[in-house]
Design a protein around this motif. Sequence first.
Motif, PDB file in Angstrom:
ATOM      1  N   LYS A   4       0.845  -1.193   0.000  1.00 35.69           N
ATOM      2  CA  LYS A   4       0.000   0.000   0.000  1.00 35.69           C
ATOM      3  C   LYS A   4       0.876   1.237   0.000  1.00 35.69           C
ATOM      4  O   LYS A   4       1.982   1.239   0.535  1.00 35.69           O
ATOM      5  CB  LYS A   4      -0.899   0.011   1.231  1.00 35.69           C
ATOM      6  N   GLY A   5       0.357   2.297  -0.629  1.00 35.42           N
ATOM      7  CA  GLY A   5       1.108   3.540  -0.678  1.00 35.42           C
ATOM      8  C   GLY A   5       0.263   4.657  -1.220  1.00 35.42           C
ATOM      9  O   GLY A   5      -0.969   4.552  -1.282  1.00 35.42           O
ATOM     10  N   GLU A  39       4.073   2.621   2.051  1.00 34.81           N
ATOM     11  CA  GLU A  39       3.932   2.931   3.474  1.00 34.81           C
ATOM     12  C   GLU A  39       5.249   2.775   4.217  1.00 34.81           C
ATOM     13  O   GLU A  39       5.527   3.498   5.171  1.00 34.81           O
ATOM     14  CB  GLU A  39       2.881   2.010   4.114  1.00 34.81           C
ATOM     15  N   PRO A  64      -4.551   7.130  -2.331  1.00 34.73           N
ATOM     16  CA  PRO A  64      -4.045   5.842  -1.859  1.00 34.73           C
ATOM     17  C   PRO A  64      -4.151   4.787  -2.967  1.00 34.73           C
ATOM     18  O   PRO A  64      -5.125   4.761  -3.722  1.00 34.73           O
ATOM     19  CB  PRO A  64      -4.948   5.504  -0.684  1.00 34.73           C
TER      20      PRO A  64
END
Length: 87
Positions: A4-5, A39, A64
Amino acid sequence: MAGKGVLRTCTVINIGLTQMIEAGYDRFSPYCAGLVELEEGPVVSAQILGVDVNQPESIKIGMPVKAVFVERGKDDKVKTFLGFEPC
């Protein structure tokens, strides 16, 4: 890495690399590439999927994203590529 980022920057590409042209992308079927800050901190470059490349103003910096894996090729020439899509 959790996968995720956030999207830090991107561009819509109409004339791409040979392997992207072979995957079916061209001036009539563009694709989005971007930099994603994970993340955990590292920044990676990848294709951004699930966005409207015909309306690039709708692709929001800071949105996101999550990792997805795309397979391209046939038979014994299948390769897996990292991509990201909005989450």
